[in-house]
Design an enzyme around this catalytic site. Structure first.
Site, PDB file in Angstrom:
ATOM      1  N   TYR A  73      -1.818   0.281  10.927  1.00 15.26           N
ATOM      2  CA  TYR A  73      -2.034  -0.189   9.541  1.00 15.26           C
ATOM      3  C   TYR A  73      -0.779   0.113   8.718  1.00 15.26           C
ATOM      4  O   TYR A  73      -0.292  -0.760   7.978  1.00 15.26           O
ATOM      5  CB  TYR A  73      -3.268   0.489   8.926  1.00 15.26           C
TER       6      TYR A  73
ATOM      7  N   SER B  94       0.854  -1.191   0.000  1.00 16.04           N
ATOM      8  CA  SER B  94       0.000   0.000   0.000  1.00 16.04           C
ATOM      9  C   SER B  94       0.890   1.240   0.000  1.00 16.04           C
ATOM     10  O   SER B  94       2.061   1.166   0.384  1.00 16.04           O
ATOM     11  CB  SER B  94      -0.859   0.004   1.269  1.00 16.04           C
TER      12      SER B  94
HETATM   13  P1  NDP Z   1     -11.912  -5.497   0.908  1.00 10.22           P
HETATM   14  O1  NDP Z   1     -12.334  -5.276   2.318  1.00 10.22           O
HETATM   15  O2  NDP Z   1     -12.875  -5.198  -0.163  1.00 10.22           O
HETATM   16  O3  NDP Z   1     -11.373  -6.994   0.720  1.00 10.22           O
HETATM   17  C1  NDP Z   1     -10.557  -7.582   1.682  1.00 10.22           C
HETATM   18  C2  NDP Z   1     -10.498  -9.078   1.432  1.00 10.22           C
HETATM   19  O4  NDP Z   1      -9.637  -9.675   2.420  1.00 10.22           O
HETATM   20  C3  NDP Z   1     -11.866  -9.742   1.562  1.00 10.22           C
HETATM   21  O5  NDP Z   1     -12.037 -10.677   0.534  1.00 10.22           O
HETATM   22  C4  NDP Z   1     -11.790 -10.431   2.917  1.00 10.22           C
HETATM   23  O6  NDP Z   1     -12.567 -11.634   2.874  1.00 10.22           O
HETATM   24  C5  NDP Z   1     -10.301 -10.790   2.994  1.00 10.22           C
HETATM   25  N1  NDP Z   1      -9.885 -11.009   4.370  1.00 10.22           N
HETATM   26  C6  NDP Z   1      -9.864 -10.126   5.399  1.00 10.22           C
HETATM   27  N2  NDP Z   1      -9.485 -10.734   6.526  1.00 10.22           N
HETATM   28  C7  NDP Z   1      -9.254 -12.034   6.203  1.00 10.22           C
HETATM   29  C8  NDP Z   1      -8.860 -13.179   6.934  1.00 10.22           C
HETATM   30  N3  NDP Z   1      -8.603 -13.103   8.251  1.00 10.22           N
HETATM   31  N4  NDP Z   1      -8.736 -14.356   6.292  1.00 10.22           N
HETATM   32  C9  NDP Z   1      -8.996 -14.434   4.956  1.00 10.22           C
HETATM   33  N5  NDP Z   1      -9.384 -13.403   4.211  1.00 10.22           N
HETATM   34  C10 NDP Z   1      -9.518 -12.211   4.831  1.00 10.22           C
HETATM   35  O7  NDP Z   1     -10.589  -4.615   0.743  1.00 10.22           O
HETATM   36  P2  NDP Z   1      -9.574  -4.436  -0.487  1.00 10.22           P
HETATM   37  O8  NDP Z   1      -9.961  -5.272  -1.622  1.00 10.22           O
HETATM   38  O9  NDP Z   1      -9.408  -2.998  -0.697  1.00 10.22           O
HETATM   39  O10 NDP Z   1      -8.237  -4.971   0.182  1.00 10.22           O
HETATM   40  C11 NDP Z   1      -7.424  -5.982  -0.388  1.00 10.22           C
HETATM   41  C12 NDP Z   1      -5.967  -5.690  -0.046  1.00 10.22           C
HETATM   42  O11 NDP Z   1      -5.564  -4.474  -0.650  1.00 10.22           O
HETATM   43  C13 NDP Z   1      -5.686  -5.540   1.430  1.00 10.22           C
HETATM   44  O12 NDP Z   1      -4.460  -6.174   1.726  1.00 10.22           O
HETATM   45  C14 NDP Z   1      -5.552  -4.024   1.610  1.00 10.22           C
HETATM   46  O13 NDP Z   1      -4.740  -3.685   2.707  1.00 10.22           O
HETATM   47  C15 NDP Z   1      -4.900  -3.660   0.297  1.00 10.22           C
HETATM   48  N6  NDP Z   1      -5.028  -2.269  -0.109  1.00 10.22           N
HETATM   49  C16 NDP Z   1      -6.262  -1.681  -0.235  1.00 10.22           C
HETATM   50  C17 NDP Z   1      -6.365  -0.357  -0.604  1.00 10.22           C
HETATM   51  C18 NDP Z   1      -7.672   0.356  -0.686  1.00 10.22           C
HETATM   52  O14 NDP Z   1      -7.669   1.606  -0.691  1.00 10.22           O
HETATM   53  N7  NDP Z   1      -8.789  -0.327  -0.768  1.00 10.22           N
HETATM   54  C19 NDP Z   1      -5.160   0.411  -0.937  1.00 10.22           C
HETATM   55  C20 NDP Z   1      -3.923  -0.284  -0.741  1.00 10.22           C
HETATM   56  C21 NDP Z   1      -3.877  -1.588  -0.384  1.00 10.22           C
HETATM   57  P3  NDP Z   1     -13.471 -12.183   4.074  1.00 10.22           P
HETATM   58  O15 NDP Z   1     -13.936 -11.013   4.877  1.00 10.22           O
HETATM   59  O16 NDP Z   1     -14.570 -12.929   3.370  1.00 10.22           O
HETATM   60  O17 NDP Z   1     -12.554 -13.092   4.825  1.00 10.22           O
HETATM   61  C1  8X3 Z   2      -5.091   1.571   1.799  1.00  7.73           C
HETATM   62  C2  8X3 Z   2      -4.892   2.943   1.314  1.00  7.73           C
HETATM   63  O1  8X3 Z   2      -4.425   5.359   1.947  1.00  7.73           O
HETATM   64  O2  8X3 Z   2      -5.895   4.114   3.411  1.00  7.73           O
HETATM   65  O3  8X3 Z   2      -3.926   0.868   1.979  1.00  7.73           O
HETATM   66  O4  8X3 Z   2      -3.555   3.680   3.411  1.00  7.73           O
HETATM   67  S1  8X3 Z   2      -4.681   4.057   2.607  1.00  7.73           S
END
Ligand code: NDP
Ligand code: 8X3
Length: 253
Positions: free
Chosen positions: A154, A141
């Site tokens: 985070y 991220s």
């Molecule tokens: P979402 O919340 O839409 O998706 C997160 C996914 O992670 C879900 O499918 C959830 O599935 C899964 N997850 C969470 N906890 C667990 C667990 N304990 N075991 C298995 N699966 C888990 O968020 P994003 O798609 O945005 O996030 C995906 C990745 O991208 C993360 O690592 C996030 O930190 C990263 N990211 C996101 C950004 C953003 O702005 N959205 C920016 C930068 C990075 P379920 O709940 O069904 O288990």
């Molecule tokens: C998710 C994006 O800007 O909230 O990793 O850190 S931010």
């Protein structure tokens, strides 16, 4: 030969978008998350659209070391040859100054984003066809590149992902396994809803007046990264909405 991609956290957001795009591109998919019902629906939809690929889904909480080892060890033998691992499962919980932070939130982020990624990688790496296009893509991220107000734990977990990506690249070099970090800024998914413990209004406000990235934008970037020639690896790719300069400097209209 058709490649198999293992995606953690495929029930939502970036993970789901990767599953959708990679299915369209003809990859076989191993998908996991805690919400199995969502994976079932996704599997049905994708197989209806792309009947020539194969999809195997299973419930997994990446925080549970024993469950991770057991589930991955117990995969049907046909699924024990993995070409690409996308370590995507992750979350943010809370956005408070460190002195007000909730210990439960801290534990969930550390256990999922750092320990979960480690547990899954440890079990999947032995199943990877080393040197034959094997590739690990970790979701970092912008929060792993800088620290922003109230992002404390985070940001620390994503800095740890950055360090682990670099460590994997060194340790897996002799095996010829590529390792890439994809580091997005704001992507509109369920991320903010999870960060604010289900407060949808607060989550929506994060994207007020700005066009954020979508899960599809990140999936397309990952597809680019995993389709480079064998001698090319993208180490690290920071991708932001045009309207976002840093973790906190955003041009809102
Ligand atoms: P979402 O919340 O839409 O998706 C997160 C996914 O992670 C879900 O499918 C959830 O599935 C899964 N997850 C969470 N906890 C667990 C667990 N304990 N075991 C298995 N699966 C888990 O968020 P994003 O798609 O945005 O996030 C995906 C990745 O991208 C993360 O690592 C996030 O930190 C990263 N990211 C996101 C950004 C953003 O702005 N959205 C920016 C930068 C990075 P379920 O709940 O069904 O288990
Ligand atoms: C998710 C994006 O800007 O909230 O990793 O850190 S931010």
């Amino acid at each position: 030969m058709t490649k198999t991609v293992f995606i953690t956290g495929a029930s939502s957001g970036i993970g789901q978008a990767c599953a959708e795009l990679l299915a369209k591109e003809g990859y076989n998919l191993l998908l996991c998350a805690r919400r199995l019902n969502r994976l079932e629906k996704l599997k049905d939809t994708l197989l209806a659209a792309y009947p020539t690929i194969q999809i195997h889904i299973f419930e997994l909480d990446v925080r549970d070391a024993e469950q991770v080892a057991h589930q991955i060890d117990g995969l049907p033998s046909a699924w024990k040859n993995i070409n690409i691992l996308i370590n995507n499962a992750g979350l943010s919980q809370g956005l408070d100054p460190i002195q007000n932070g909730d210990i439960g939130d801290w534990d969930r982020m550390i256990d999922t984003n750092i320990k979960g990624l480690l547990y899954v990688s440890k079990s999947v790496i032995p199943l990877m066809d080393a040197g034959n296009g094997a590739h690990i893509v970790n979701l970092g991220s912008i929060a792993g590149k800088e620290v922003y107000p109230n992002g404390n734990v985070y940001c620390a977990t994503k800095h740890a992902v950055d360090a682990l990506t670099k460590a994997m690249r060194i340790d897996l070099l002799p095996q010829g396994i590529k390792v890439t970090s994809i580091d997005p800024g704001m992507v509109e998914t369920e991320f903010s809803e999870v960060r604010f413990h289900g407060d949808r209004e607060k989550a929506k406000n994060v994207y007020n007046g700005v066009q954020p990235l979508t899960g599809k934008d990140i999936a397309e970037t990952i597809l680019f990264v995993i389709t480079r020639p064998a001698h090319v690896n993208i180490n690290d790719l920071l991708i932001m909405p045009t309207a976002q300069a840093t973790g906190t400097i955003v041009n809102r209209k």
